[in-house]
Design a protein around this motif. Structure first.
Motif, PDB file in Angstrom:
ATOM      1  N   GLY A  65       0.813  -1.212   0.000  1.00  0.00           N
ATOM      2  CA  GLY A  65       0.000   0.000   0.000  1.00  0.00           C
ATOM      3  C   GLY A  65       0.845   1.259   0.000  1.00  0.00           C
ATOM      4  N   PHE A  66       2.000   1.228   0.703  1.00  0.00           N
ATOM      5  CA  PHE A  66       2.890   2.384   0.709  1.00  0.00           C
ATOM      6  C   PHE A  66       3.349   2.715  -0.707  1.00  0.00           C
ATOM      7  N   VAL A  67       3.720   1.652  -1.458  1.00  0.00           N
ATOM      8  CA  VAL A  67       4.217   1.845  -2.817  1.00  0.00           C
ATOM      9  C   VAL A  67       3.116   2.371  -3.733  1.00  0.00           C
ATOM     10  N   LEU A  68       1.907   1.810  -3.603  1.00  0.00           N
ATOM     11  CA  LEU A  68       0.797   2.258  -4.445  1.00  0.00           C
ATOM     12  C   LEU A  68       0.491   3.730  -4.201  1.00  0.00           C
ATOM     13  N   LEU A  69       0.463   4.138  -2.942  1.00  0.00           N
ATOM     14  CA  LEU A  69       0.192   5.539  -2.629  1.00  0.00           C
ATOM     15  C   LEU A  69       1.317   6.433  -3.145  1.00  0.00           C
ATOM     16  N   GLY A  70       2.560   5.979  -3.010  1.00  0.00           N
ATOM     17  CA  GLY A  70       3.680   6.764  -3.514  1.00  0.00           C
ATOM     18  C   GLY A  70       3.638   6.926  -5.026  1.00  0.00           C
ATOM     19  N   GLY A  71       3.295   5.839  -5.735  1.00  0.00           N
ATOM     20  CA  GLY A  71       3.196   5.918  -7.184  1.00  0.00           C
ATOM     21  C   GLY A  71       2.066   6.828  -7.636  1.00  0.00           C
ATOM     22  N   ALA A  72       0.957   6.783  -6.891  1.00  0.00           N
ATOM     23  CA  ALA A  72      -0.179   7.650  -7.228  1.00  0.00           C
ATOM     24  C   ALA A  72       0.172   9.120  -7.017  1.00  0.00           C
ATOM     25  N   MET A  73       0.834   9.435  -5.909  1.00  0.00           N
ATOM     26  CA  MET A  73       1.171  10.828  -5.626  1.00  0.00           C
ATOM     27  C   MET A  73       2.315  11.328  -6.494  1.00  0.00           C
ATOM     28  N   MET A  74       3.168  10.415  -6.956  1.00  0.00           N
ATOM     29  CA  MET A  74       4.260  10.823  -7.833  1.00  0.00           C
ATOM     30  C   MET A  74       3.726  11.410  -9.125  1.00  0.00           C
ATOM     31  N   ALA A  75       2.522  10.995  -9.515  1.00  0.00           N
ATOM     32  CA  ALA A  75       1.901  11.547 -10.721  1.00  0.00           C
ATOM     33  C   ALA A  75       1.736  13.065 -10.597  1.00  0.00           C
ATOM     34  N   PHE A  76       1.462  13.552  -9.400  1.00  0.00           N
ATOM     35  CA  PHE A  76       1.275  14.993  -9.210  1.00  0.00           C
ATOM     36  C   PHE A  76       2.601  15.735  -9.356  1.00  0.00           C
ATOM     37  N   TRP A  77       3.687  15.140  -8.874  1.00  0.00           N
ATOM     38  CA  TRP A  77       4.988  15.803  -9.016  1.00  0.00           C
ATOM     39  C   TRP A  77       5.369  15.917 -10.486  1.00  0.00           C
ATOM     40  N   LEU A  78       5.199  14.838 -11.251  1.00  0.00           N
ATOM     41  CA  LEU A  78       5.507  14.882 -12.673  1.00  0.00           C
ATOM     42  C   LEU A  78       4.605  15.887 -13.388  1.00  0.00           C
ATOM     43  N   ASN A  79       3.363  15.972 -12.936  1.00  0.00           N
ATOM     44  CA  ASN A  79       2.440  16.921 -13.541  1.00  0.00           C
ATOM     45  C   ASN A  79       2.866  18.358 -13.266  1.00  0.00           C
ATOM     46  N   VAL A  80       3.372  18.605 -12.055  1.00  0.00           N
ATOM     47  CA  VAL A  80       3.856  19.948 -11.711  1.00  0.00           C
ATOM     48  C   VAL A  80       5.040  20.325 -12.597  1.00  0.00           C
ATOM     49  N   LEU A  81       5.949  19.368 -12.830  1.00  0.00           N
ATOM     50  CA  LEU A  81       7.120  19.659 -13.646  1.00  0.00           C
ATOM     51  C   LEU A  81       6.763  19.920 -15.107  1.00  0.00           C
ATOM     52  N   TRP A  82       5.916  19.037 -15.672  1.00  0.00           N
ATOM     53  CA  TRP A  82       5.692  19.081 -17.112  1.00  0.00           C
ATOM     54  C   TRP A  82       4.516  19.960 -17.517  1.00  0.00           C
ATOM     55  N   MET A  83       3.477  20.033 -16.680  1.00  0.00           N
ATOM     56  CA  MET A  83       2.274  20.774 -17.055  1.00  0.00           C
ATOM     57  C   MET A  83       2.159  22.129 -16.375  1.00  0.00           C
ATOM     58  N   MET A  84       3.062  22.414 -15.446  1.00  0.00           N
ATOM     59  CA  MET A  84       3.061  23.725 -14.790  1.00  0.00           C
ATOM     60  C   MET A  84       4.364  24.466 -15.063  1.00  0.00           C
ATOM     61  N   ALA A  85       5.456  23.933 -14.525  1.00  0.00           N
ATOM     62  CA  ALA A  85       6.732  24.640 -14.636  1.00  0.00           C
ATOM     63  C   ALA A  85       7.176  24.801 -16.081  1.00  0.00           C
ATOM     64  N   ALA A  86       7.039  23.737 -16.860  1.00  0.00           N
ATOM     65  CA  ALA A  86       7.545  23.776 -18.232  1.00  0.00           C
ATOM     66  C   ALA A  86       6.561  24.393 -19.219  1.00  0.00           C
ATOM     67  N   GLN A  87       5.328  24.613 -18.800  1.00  0.00           N
ATOM     68  CA  GLN A  87       4.297  24.999 -19.762  1.00  0.00           C
ATOM     69  C   GLN A  87       4.578  26.350 -20.421  1.00  0.00           C
ATOM     70  N   LEU A  88       4.985  27.333 -19.642  1.00  0.00           N
ATOM     71  CA  LEU A  88       5.249  28.648 -20.220  1.00  0.00           C
ATOM     72  C   LEU A  88       6.435  28.611 -21.179  1.00  0.00           C
ATOM     73  N   HIS A  89       7.352  27.681 -20.940  1.00  0.00           N
ATOM     74  CA  HIS A  89       8.460  27.511 -21.875  1.00  0.00           C
ATOM     75  C   HIS A  89       7.942  27.089 -23.246  1.00  0.00           C
ATOM     76  N   TRP A  90       6.933  26.213 -23.256  1.00  0.00           N
ATOM     77  CA  TRP A  90       6.366  25.756 -24.531  1.00  0.00           C
ATOM     78  C   TRP A  90       5.413  26.778 -25.136  1.00  0.00           C
ATOM     79  N   GLU A  91       4.806  27.604 -24.289  1.00  0.00           N
ATOM     80  CA  GLU A  91       3.870  28.599 -24.810  1.00  0.00           C
ATOM     81  C   GLU A  91       4.589  29.706 -25.583  1.00  0.00           C
ATOM     82  N   ARG A  92       5.859  29.944 -25.267  1.00  0.00           N
ATOM     83  CA  ARG A  92       6.592  31.020 -25.935  1.00  0.00           C
ATOM     84  C   ARG A  92       6.745  30.758 -27.437  1.00  0.00           C
ATOM     85  N   PRO A  93       7.261  29.596 -27.883  1.00  0.00           N
ATOM     86  CA  PRO A  93       7.411  29.403 -29.339  1.00  0.00           C
ATOM     87  C   PRO A  93       6.087  29.267 -30.081  1.00  0.00           C
ATOM     88  N   THR A  94       5.014  28.889 -29.395  1.00  0.00           N
ATOM     89  CA  THR A  94       3.720  28.769 -30.069  1.00  0.00           C
ATOM     90  C   THR A  94       2.986  30.092 -30.193  1.00  0.00           C
TER      91      THR A  94
END
Length: 259
Positions: A65-94
């Motif tokens: 259960g610890f691993v399942l919860l960690g894997g589920a919450m890790m999705a939010f960290w990856l989302n913060v990196l790719w869909m939040m932090a990096a998003q404005l970087h991609w919005e500039r060339p478009t």
């Protein structure tokens, strides 16, 4: 009366900006169902691999259960990196970044819309990982306090997306240099936040440094609230909630200051 109307109008404009920015991400979930495979099935395989390692080592059942919860919450960290932090970087060339700057409301409302739009599909992804994994391996949960669990979850998400808003300003300033750093820190963050094992195993110093990432405290607190009998905690839940509140305030203020 005039100041009240002005304040209300600004709030109304900000909320419309936020929901307007979130709308494309809501729609994309329905129009591109293949994201369920790439966003759910593939990450689930990674979590299952860690579960099988624990089963092979004959670890206590709650560790699954610890691993399942960690894997589920890790999705939010990856989302913060790719869909939040990096998003404005991609919005500039478009060409979208210029449109954002022309909006007569704060950029923070646009970032809030990005966070809201990204949060909903990520919650679905995390729930699928947690539910499917729990059904596959017969994991049971014992909730100590549902209000405390909900509070920890909300505080963790707000702090994470506040951190993402701060990182977004770095992307505007440094561009590809920060992109390289993002690629480099993904796996180390999985390690130091204790996504697949107790962060306490890393020691007090590393755990304290890792606590600057809200996922560290949030995961440890949620595991204590879901597995009260078998989780080697890093800090008491009350302390972790208090620290998460500090991180929420710090990152939201930092996001406003950085822009």
């Amino acid at each position: 009366m005039t100041s009240h109307i002005t304040w209300f109008s600004r709030l109304q404009l900000g909320l419309r900006t936020m929901f307007g920015r979130a709308y494309p991400r809501f729609v994309s979930v329905l129009r591109e169902p293949d994201w369920l495979f790439y966003g759910v099935a593939l990450p689930l395989l990674r979590v299952i691999a860690f579960v099988l390692v624990y089963k092979a080592l004959k670890a206590p059942p709650q560790y699954i259960g610890f691993v399942l919860l960690g894997g589920a919450m890790m999705a939010f960290w990856l989302n913060v990196l790719w869909m939040m932090a990096a998003q404005l970087h991609w919005e500039r060339p478009t060409g979208n970044l210029e449109l954002y700057l022309m909006v007569p409301s704060s950029m923070l409302w646009i970032l809030a819309g990005m966070a809201l739009g990204a949060m909903v599909p990520t919650i679905v992804r995390a729930l699928v990982i947690l539910v499917v994994g729990s059904l596959l391996f017969g994991v049971t949960y014992s909730i100590v306090s549902l209000p405390a669990l909900a509070l920890v979850f909300v505080l963790t998400l707000v702090a994470l997306y506040g951190l993402g808003s701060m990182l977004a300003s770095l992307y505007l300033l440094y561009n590809r240099e920060v992109w390289a750093i993002q690629e480099m820190i993904q796996e180390p963050v999985s390690l130091i936040t204790g996504s697949y094992f107790p962060v306490r195993a890393l020691g007090g110093l590393v755990g304290s440094i890792a606590s600057i990432i809200p996922l560290t405290l949030g995961l440890d607190a949620m595991r204590q609230l879901l597995f009260p009998q078998g989780w080697p905690s890093f800090l008491p839940v009350e302390w972790e909630i208090a620290l998460l509140i500090v991180l929420v305030v710090g990152f939201l203020v930092g996001a406003a200051w950085s822009f």
